[in-house]
Design an enzyme around this catalytic site. Structure first.
Site, PDB file in Angstrom:
ATOM      1  N   GLU A  60       0.799  -1.212   0.000  1.00 24.71           N
ATOM      2  CA  GLU A  60       0.000   0.000   0.000  1.00 24.71           C
ATOM      3  C   GLU A  60       0.839   1.274   0.000  1.00 24.71           C
ATOM      4  O   GLU A  60       0.471   2.267  -0.645  1.00 24.71           O
ATOM      5  CB  GLU A  60      -0.974  -0.012   1.178  1.00 24.71           C
ATOM      6  N   HIS A 129     -11.103  -5.352   8.822  1.00 24.77           N
ATOM      7  CA  HIS A 129     -11.855  -5.094   7.598  1.00 24.77           C
ATOM      8  C   HIS A 129     -12.977  -4.086   7.818  1.00 24.77           C
ATOM      9  O   HIS A 129     -13.797  -3.887   6.930  1.00 24.77           O
ATOM     10  CB  HIS A 129     -12.439  -6.391   7.031  1.00 24.77           C
TER      11      HIS A 129
END
Ligand SMILES: Cc1ncc(C[n+]2csc(CCOP(=O)(O)OP(=O)(O)O)c2C)c(N)n1
Ligand SMILES: Cc1ncc(C[n+]2csc(CCOP(=O)(O)OP(=O)(O)O)c2C)c(N)n1
Ligand SMILES: [Mg+2]
Ligand SMILES: [Mg+2]
Lengths: 338, 399, 338, 399
Positions: A60, A129
């Site tokens: 990322e 999540h």
């Protein structure tokens, strides 16, 4: 005109941006053939080719840093972070570069880019999540932070984000991806920096953003039974924040509850509450109260309903808005104990 | 300083057809089916001059750059060093907040920027002030951040030079993205990313070189292994035979070079740049060099290294080395050397003078570039500051 | 008894912890021979050997993740992030592991560790060296966030942090490193979770933490000239926060200004302001106001005095506490505009 | 399942003196002065059985594990696969929130945990459920997080097994720290860190293996290269000849192995563990394998790979391969195989049954382990939730 989901609206916004501006590139993890784990990039690679929409290595900081370089070369990167907590590896790139490059170069370099972050919970996701990470970005000067709550806004705000000269962290409420509404795309809603009154009301203002907006609307509906007529303001863009619309609403109603799904401590709701009482002090009949997620790690599916601020928690809080103009007994004990 | 270096023209694929596959000779006579072929560095750093300036036997893989390029290299190194000592002096006079010197690393600082074109992009760290002035950027602009102003001084877009990067290794990923974006738009730009030995331990180095490799982005990653990361020696950064051995793990060809041999640095960098420009993807170069000064003027190097070690490296001075060689080759003589020294002095004098003028900085400019347009919140805050400034002025007026 | 600096107190706390508990390890960048860029670890390696105090590779996620593993093996790591903004690479390790491992394992694994972060500005540092990053940690459930403002507290809170069973982000105000005070070490001050009234006063409460505490005290001193008697509360531990002491003070004084050096938006000051008005609404004669850094990237030395909340900005704000019990004219225009 | 694997005892330095230096033969006959000696993997993955189960010629570097270990390996693979298919079935019945299957990776999942001791630490990812049940952890505990509970089920300290790690590659650094901490305290624990091919692109992989190398921490980094990271193929993760070539850049010896050859996986892992335990630092193993199922039950693999590719790998099934071989060697016969299949069925039946009991989860437990003691703020929030729950119960009572 037909029913469209937020996911489809976002997909259409990306497709239209790719079609309109060849500088736009869409990339990230699994955004190519798979179309993203939430299918927001579905079909884009097939339609625009893998030079315009492509998968990257799984990293990322790499994705965001690569976008910085691409923006420096004149492109308009739109990157997807697969889930909220998986943007954290990119935090240094975001806070130290994306947010600051324009300033550091007196505007000679700008890094227009959109960092799309599916965020928050309510979908039965496992840990990492479902984080609500908007406050981290909102607290970082140089970033715009936007979060749609309606299908129309999803399309319009994303188009605006891609066209914006500044970097935008675009927070997509996961649980609303498959919410649907009548919508004729392309559509243009109010621009960045404008909050919208989603439901007018006279007795109190509920201020919400992203995943909390439907909760606020539902609570307002339910509150009618209790005899309260509640106004609901959808913040839409956390940065820049629309102080004027928010303050005007609270001055009208005299009472205010701020609702956010994120853990409460030092979140965006705190900022809004602090601002509202600063600006509307003499109009307030009760303190500005907050409803939020608990100050705990986001819990797993079985317990998420306990964590998430729902209609009941909102109504319980509205009930504490000192309708009888008497102090909240809750804090009295503590005051004397201290 | 001129801005179209010789070495660049020489290394250009326009004048030399790009090789069709990695041009690097397979090391140690490995068969071509060896998966590491062309990726591993040579076991010893490439060296074209002995430390005393004696030329080593010519080699096919790294031909010596033309004399004109070496002369220019020498000139910029001398000016660069003078700039560097002047900057250090300015810290003592309180004209700079802090200065990270690259004295001892002149061959790397100057050799690297000489190997790229003006239209190529350079991604410097805080250590690369000398490289930037060698690239022709005004030294006052280069020192802007370090003198305490709030922006990077030069215009990065115009100079094709990113702001000097402080968060370590983060620039590696930017270089990959920039290089990819340029290629995507059909330009043959190369990105030159500087990085220190210590910073190779950061995740962003890994991610940056990997992105460049996967996307075949034309980036030269140039590690100046100056043996220390502030006080931390190389042995605490890696257990690898040498940092150049990291390339193979990304499928990136790599080389190591004697970083105090200006001729070798230029030759190796020129080839790396050529490789990248020819569309063969990134290249990793590790230069073995040494930081003669403390990390910055604020550092106390005596705490972690001894003078004897520094002295060893004084004997490998890159400027003296090149000077000896160019004298031998009769590219330089006393007069030329004196003229260059004079240029360097003039350069320093000019810098000194201009740095003594304190820049005027408008406090309200703080709000100008946070966003393209200030947010309503920033407009409010600007008004607050404006009011504070007015009050200050008034109370000064009254006081 | 003699004058000691905060830097020396922190150094003494580390030394005493190393001496008392062999599970304690001190590591990070340049903490060994160099003794840290601020010399907080000065002499520790010489005294305790390089097995107890050592340099690591230059990688902050690595440092924090290594500490996680060490804590799992029973050690008590104390790590130094060299500067505030250089802790960002470790953000994922901190937010997704350090903060959550205890919870994820029902307490079977705990990761007691101290992450020392020299933070904030006022030292003429260049960019990335002066960030106020406390809100990022305070907003992350599972972390304790502590910041001393006095020499005694520096020692005592750091000892407590090292002994604490939970991970503690220990924010050290750089500009106070060389502040000095009479102190007899070892010393024990109030425990975590207790704010302290540093200066009693009757007219309004200034709430501050870390680098803002001396500013608040100075402002309170200066305010005497204006005829205001200000109370100053030092928060000390941002998480857990001492609501009781804060609310009790504001209930006594009826007015409150929260001071932080960080950029204001969605910071810790917002949380404190929101809580104070929730809990003390009926005692308040004026809205809770905030004084903070500007919402801009931390500026370079030449302009940091413009950014930093100083005595004047505090006094200007105190002046706006509606001493005449009339609304603040500042927000009226905006209200009508909206 | 028993909990003291044979393979572990065999690989123990107690029964076999540790080698004094990297035991790996230098690849391709390099001279010992070659700085990469002992660090590069062999050019081809180590394989001891042909895909059809035929044994390959014995080799000195990786002797075949004893028959008893192989039999146990087979047994656990069969039970492990049955566990895995049962878990996938449970997702369809809504008993699990999500399940990442490791079908096809049985040789890796089981071989790796068989190579370590119970007192060694394992650092699994979300994919390693099979590895964990093979390690003897109760399958219901293993599936706790995945069934929607808020904690990892088993006691990591007691099991020497970290919680299954979701943030990719982050566990690599934990493994380095744990291994270093254990060694620091005089214990000869080895840490086994699992990681996927995709996750090697993350900065934390780089930092983890580098810390382990610099601190000579006894970690085995075990990359299951199953060719995909969700939908993204290996070619988008790296341009390296193979992931095992990353080791040399850290000074870490590396090997690649056929990850569908259970005998080879066990042999290579045993040696890697031995290397680490002997104090020689970390070791990197890349296993070439394949994920037969979609990424998780929620994934649609038809979007990014075709059935033909999956079929190719079906022919390399690790269980069939080992079964054929062990039959040939007469370690297994029909009866033994049937008995093991029966065990596996019983295991699955028990799991199925126990997973149908919905766990009782007390909402107030959400506040128990955020900190060792809840903060005053959490105590307030707990009271809020308690009141909400009471109100809910009352309104249910009234409704
Ligand atoms: C992410 C990050 N961590 C820490 C620092 C503080 N820091 C600045 S320079 C430096 C040492 C860098 O060493 P090296 O990469 O070898 O480059 P050199 O300074 O030797 O040129 C450190 C630790 C930083 N700037 N960024
Ligand atoms: C930091 C981070 N980024 C993204 C994800 C989302 N994610 C979960 S699994 C996965 C693919 C991992 O692939 P690989 O490492 O090859 O392991 P495999 O799943 O194949 O076993 C991704 C992208 C994550 N868990 N963590
Ligand atoms: Mg260095
Ligand atoms: Mg994979």
């Amino acid at each position: 005109m037909g029913a469209t989901t937020m996911a489809k609206a976002l997909n259409a916004a990306l497709a239209d941006a790719l079609a309109d501006d060849e500088r736009v590139l869409v990339f990230g993890e699994d955004v190519g053939k798979l179309g993203g784990v939430f299918r927001i990039t579905d079909g884009l690679q097939a339609r625009f080719g893998d030079r315009r929409c492509f998968d990257t290595p799984l990293a990322e900081a790499g994705i965001v840093g690569f976008a910085v370089g691409l923006a420096m070369s004149g492109m308009r990167p739109v990157v997807e972070m697969q889930f909220d907590a998986f943007a954290y590896p990119a935090f240094e790139q975001i806070a130290s570069h994306v947010a600051k490059l324009r300033n550091r170069t007196r505007g000679a370099l700008s890094v227009p880019m959109v960092i799309r972050v599916p965020y928050a919970g309510g979908i039965g996701g496992v840990e990492h999540h479902c984080d609500s990470s908007e406050a981290y970005y909102a607290h970082t000067p140089g970033l715009k932070v936007v979060t749609p709550a309606t299908v129309d806004d999803a399309y319009s705000l994303l188009r605006e984000a891609i066209a914006d000269p500044d970097p935008v962290v675009f927070m997509e409420p996961k649980k609303l991806y498959f919410s649907s509404a009548e919508a004729e795309l392309p559509t243009r809603t109010e621009p960045f920096g404008r909050a919208v009154v989603r439901r007018p009301g006279r007795d109190a203002t509920l201020i919400a953003y992203g995943p909390a907006v439907p909760v606020a609307l539902e609570a307002a509906e339910a509150a009618r039974e209790e005899g309260w007529d509640l106004e609901v303001v959808d913040v839409r863009t956390i940065v820049p924040l629309d102080d004027a619309t928010i303050a005007a609403s609270v001055r009208r109603t005299g009472r205010c509850v701020v609702i956010q799904e994120a853990q409460g401590f030092a979140g965006v709701g705190a900022e809004i509450a602090a601002r509202v009482q600063e600006r509307c002090f003499h109009a307030l009949h009760a303190p500005v109260l907050r409803v939020s997620g608990l100050d705990i790690p986001y819990p797993a599916p079985m317990l998420e309903h306990t964590h998430l601020p729902g209609v009941d928690r909102v109504l319980d809080t509205v009930a504490r808005l000192q309708w009888d103009d008497r102090p909240d007994p809750r804090w009295l004990a503590q005051g004397s104990a201290a | 300083m001129t801005s179209t270096p010789q070495a660049v023209r020489r290394a250009s694929p326009r004048t030399r057809p790009p090789a069709k596959k990695p041009t690097k000779a397979p090391a140690r006579g490995q068969a071509t089916t060896d998966p590491t072929a062309g990726l591993l560095p040579q076991t010893e750093p490439v060296r074209l001059l002995d430390p005393d300036g004696t030329p080593l036997p010519a080699r096919a893989d790294y031909p010596e750059p033309p004399a004109e390029a070496l002369r220019e290299l020498y000139r910029r190194m001398v000016v660069g060093r003078r700039f560097d000592t002047q900057a250090t002096a300015l810290t003592k006079q309180g004209r700079l907040a802090v200065y990270p010197s690259s004295r001892g690393q002149e061959a790397c600082q100057v050799g690297a920027v000489l190997a790229v074109r003006d239209t190529d992009w350079v991604f410097p760290t805080y250590r690369e002030s000398m490289a930037l002035v060698s690239r022709g950027i005004d030294p006052v602009e280069v020192l802007t951040l370090l003198r305490g102003d709030w922006h990077c001084g030069y215009d990065p877009a115009q100079r094709h030079t990113a702001p000097q990067c402080t968060p370590l290794a983060t620039q590696c990923v930017h270089a990959a993205g920039l290089a990819y974006g340029e290629a995507h738009q059909g330009r043959d730009t190369v990105a030159l990313a500087f990085i220190g030995d210590g910073a190779t331990s950061e995740g962003d180095f890994h991610e940056g070189i990997n992105f460049a490799a996967v996307f075949k982005a034309p980036v030269v990653f140039f590690v100046q292994n100056n043996k220390y990361a502030i006080s931390v020696p190389l042995s605490r950064q890696t257990a690898a035979p040498s940092l150049a051995y990291k390339g193979v793990g990304y499928g990136v060809p790599s080389e190591q070079v004697d970083g105090n041999d200006p001729v070798a640095v230029l030759a190796v960098l020129a080839r790396a740049v050529e490789h990248a420009r020819a569309g063969q993807g990134p290249f990793l170069v590790e230069a073995h060099t040494y930081r003669m000064e403390p990390h910055t003027n604020a550092d106390d190097a005596t705490r972690y290294r001894d003078g004897a070690e520094v002295d060893t490296w004084r004997d490998r001075d890159p400027i003296a080395r090149l000077e000896t060689y160019l004298r031998t080759r009769e590219v330089l003589d006393d007069a030329a050397i004196a003229a260059i020294a004079e240029q360097a002095e003039a350069y320093a004098a000019d810098l000194r003078e201009r740095m003594h003028i304190q820049p005027e900085v408008d406090p309200l400019s703080l709000f100008d570039h946070v966003y393209a347009e200030p947010t309503p919140q920033l407009v409010e805050q600007r008004e607050l500051v404006r009011a504070e400034l007015t009050a200050d002025r008034e109370s000064e007026g009254n006081g």
